[in-house]
Write an enzyme that holds these catalytic residues in place. Structure first.
Site, PDB file in Angstrom:
ATOM      1  N   SER A  48     -17.818 -28.460 -42.231  1.00 55.49           N
ATOM      2  CA  SER A  48     -16.910 -27.351 -41.938  1.00 55.49           C
ATOM      3  C   SER A  48     -17.113 -26.753 -40.557  1.00 55.49           C
ATOM      4  O   SER A  48     -16.215 -26.082 -40.035  1.00 55.49           O
ATOM      5  CB  SER A  48     -17.057 -26.259 -42.997  1.00 55.49           C
ATOM      6  OG  SER A  48     -18.397 -25.805 -43.076  1.00 55.49           O
ATOM      7  N   ASP A 338     -18.070 -15.769 -40.673  1.00 54.23           N
ATOM      8  CA  ASP A 338     -18.099 -15.578 -42.122  1.00 54.23           C
ATOM      9  C   ASP A 338     -19.516 -15.846 -42.621  1.00 54.23           C
ATOM     10  O   ASP A 338     -20.467 -15.819 -41.845  1.00 54.23           O
ATOM     11  CB  ASP A 338     -17.036 -16.444 -42.824  1.00 54.23           C
ATOM     12  CG  ASP A 338     -17.266 -17.945 -42.645  1.00 54.23           C
ATOM     13  OD1 ASP A 338     -18.359 -18.344 -42.174  1.00 54.23           O
ATOM     14  OD2 ASP A 338     -16.363 -18.738 -42.986  1.00 54.23           O
ATOM     15  N   HIS A 341     -20.392 -19.615 -40.888  1.00 53.86           N
ATOM     16  CA  HIS A 341     -19.934 -20.206 -39.631  1.00 53.86           C
ATOM     17  C   HIS A 341     -19.974 -19.236 -38.455  1.00 53.86           C
ATOM     18  O   HIS A 341     -19.736 -18.037 -38.627  1.00 53.86           O
ATOM     19  CB  HIS A 341     -18.496 -20.721 -39.802  1.00 53.86           C
ATOM     20  CG  HIS A 341     -18.328 -21.634 -40.966  1.00 53.86           C
ATOM     21  ND1 HIS A 341     -17.845 -21.202 -42.188  1.00 53.86           N
ATOM     22  CD2 HIS A 341     -18.608 -22.944 -41.118  1.00 53.86           C
ATOM     23  CE1 HIS A 341     -17.824 -22.215 -43.041  1.00 53.86           C
ATOM     24  NE2 HIS A 341     -18.295 -23.282 -42.416  1.00 53.86           N
TER      25      HIS A 341
END
EC number: 3.1.1.-
Length: 374
Positions: A48, A338, A341
Site C-alpha cells: 500500500s 493515516d 502511511h
C-alpha cells in the site's frame, strides 16, 4: 505539538543519522528538472505504500478510493494510500517520467505500458499468506506473474535488441516486508508465524523468498533494481495505538524485530551484485530515513510525529482513516497521514533521499547514480 526529542528517540540499530547539512542539501533539490527521461520505464512492485489503485479492482477492504484520500490531489481519491502523492509518484517526477499506471486498470494497455506499470497491491507481502485478513491482494508472487504478462506484451512492441536494451535501462522498484510483519508476524491471533519462527528465522524466511524473485528479475533481463527496506514500524500510529509503550514513544520491541530483516536485505544486495554481472541492486535505507525525520522533525518542517492526520482513537491510529472523515488541516506538518502511511510531504523527503542521498540512504549508489550506469 511540542515534541520531546529525548522521548521520541528512535533506535535505528547502528545506522548513522544524516547530518543537518546533508538534510539541507536534500531539501533544496529541485522537485522536477525538465529534460529527457532518465530511464525508459519504471516497474513497481509492492504494497500500500506504493499502490496506485490496483486494489480498486479487487475484492478487498484494503482500499483508498474514497475521500479524504487524495484530498491534496484535487480531491480525487485514486486508490493511493496518501493525502496526495506516493513515494513512487514523486520518484517518477525526479526520473522525469509519468507515474506508472496500475496493472489492474483495464485501460493500462497498448502504448500506456511503454513507460512502466505499477503492480503494487495494498496488504501484499513477500509471503502469499500475509495480509489475507484484508481479503484480495496481489502478493509478491502474483505481482511477478503480472509483470511477466506485461513484459510479454512489450516484447511484441519492439525489436529483440531494443527490448533487451529497454529492459537493461529500465528501473524496477520493490517495496515489500511491512505486511509480513504488521499483517502476519505481529498478529498472533490470526497467524502462527510468531509461534513457529523466532524473529531471525522469520526474517531469513522472508529473505529467501525475496531473493528468489529478485534473481528472477535478473533472468528476465532487468538490470536496475531498487529495494527499500522496512521502515521503523514500531513508530507508526497503528503500533503506537496498541498501548504497549507510552503514546509518545515508539514500540521498541517491534523495531528490534525488524533489524534482522533490514540488515539481511542489505547483505542480500551485496550478494546479488556479486553474482549478477551487468546489474545493480540497491538497498534503500527507509528505516534510517524515517528515523532521522522522527528524531529531527523541525529540520524537515514537521511538528507532529506520533499520531495520524486522519484516524480515530489513541494516536489517531486505532482505526485508520474512514470515508469522508475530516483530516487535520495542516497536513504538511504531519509525518503520518493515516494509521500506516506517510503524508505526501514525508514521501517527498523519502523520494529525494533515495534519489540524491549518500550511501547511508541508498547503498551502494543512489537512484540518480543508478540511472547513469550502463
Amino acid at each position: 505539538m511540542n515534541t520531546n526529542r529525548k522521548k521520541m528517540k528512535v533506535h535505528i540499530g547502528g545506522y548513522v543519522l544524516i547530518l543537518a547539512l546533508t538534510v539541507s542539501v536534500i531539501l533544496q533539490q529541485p522537485e522536477l528538472v525538465t529534460g529527457q527521461a532518465r530511464v525508459p520505464a519504471m516497474f513497481v512492485l509492492g504494497d500500500s505504500l506504493v499502490d496506485a489503485g490496483n486494489n480498486n479492482f479487487l475484492q478487498t477492504v484494503a482500499r483508498a478510493n474514497f475521500l479524504p484520500y487524495g484530498i491534496d490531489m484535487n480531491y480525487q481519491p485514486t486508490g493511493r494510500f496518501s493525502n496526495g502523492l506516493t513515494f513512487i509518484d514523486l520518484l517518477a517526477r525526479l526520473l522525469e517520467i509519468p507515474s506508472p499506471p496500475p496493472f489492474a486498470d483495464p485501460t493500462t494497455s497498448g502504448n500506456r505500458i511503454l513507460q512502466g506499470v505499477n503492480y503494487a497491491s495494498a496488504a501484499a507481502g513477500i509471503l502469499d499468506v500475509s495480509g489475507y485478513n484484508y481479503g484480495g491482494r496481489f502478493s509478491l508472487n502474483q505481482q511477478m506473474v503480472n509483470l511477466e504478462t506485461t513484459l510479454s506484451q512489450l516484447r511484441t512492441m519492439m525489436s529483440p535488441q531494443n527490448f533487451t536494451d529497454y529492459l537493461a535501462r529500465s528501473l524496477v522498484v520493490l517495496v515489500f516486508g511491512s505486511n509480513d510483519y504488521i499483517n502476519n508476524y505481529l498478529m498472533p491471533n490470526l497467524y502462527d508465524s510468531s509461534i513457529r519462527f523466532r524473529p531471525p528465522d522469520f526474517a531469513n524466511l522472508l529473505l529467501s523468498q525475496y531473493a528468489r524473485q529478485l534473481l528472477t528479475l535478473y533472468s528476465l533481463g532487468l538490470r536496475k533494481i531498487f529495494i527499500p527496506g522496512v521502515a521503523p514500524l514500531g513508530c507508526i500510529p497503528n503500533q503506537r495505538a496498541r498501548g504497549i509503550s507510552p503514546p509518545d514513544r515508539c514500540v521498541d520491541s517491534v523495531n528490534q524485530i525488524l533489524g534482522t530483516f533490514n540488515q539481511g536485505l542489505k547483505s542480500l544486495v551485496d550478494q546479488l551484485n556479486q553474482r549478477s554481472p551487468g546489474a545493480i541492486y540497491v538497498y534503500g535505507n527507509t528505516y534510517s530515513a524515517i528515523g532521522d525525520i522522527l528524531n529531527n522533525p523541525a529540520a524537515y518542517g514537521f511538528s507532529v510525529v506520533d499520531r495520524a492526520c486522519c484516524g480515530i482513537g489513541r494516536n489517531q491510529g486505532q482505526i485508520t482513516c474512514l470515508p469522508l472523515q475530516t483530516p487535520c488541516p495542516n497536513r504538511n506538518q504531519y509525518v503520518f497521514w493515516d494509521a500506516f502511511h506517510p503524508t505526501q510531504t514525508a514521501n517527498s523527503i523519502l523520494a529525494r533521499r533515495a534519489f540524491y542521498g549518500p550511501p547511508s540512504d541508498a547503498y551502494p549508489v543512489n537512484v540518480q547514480q543508478m540511472t547513469l550506469l550502463h
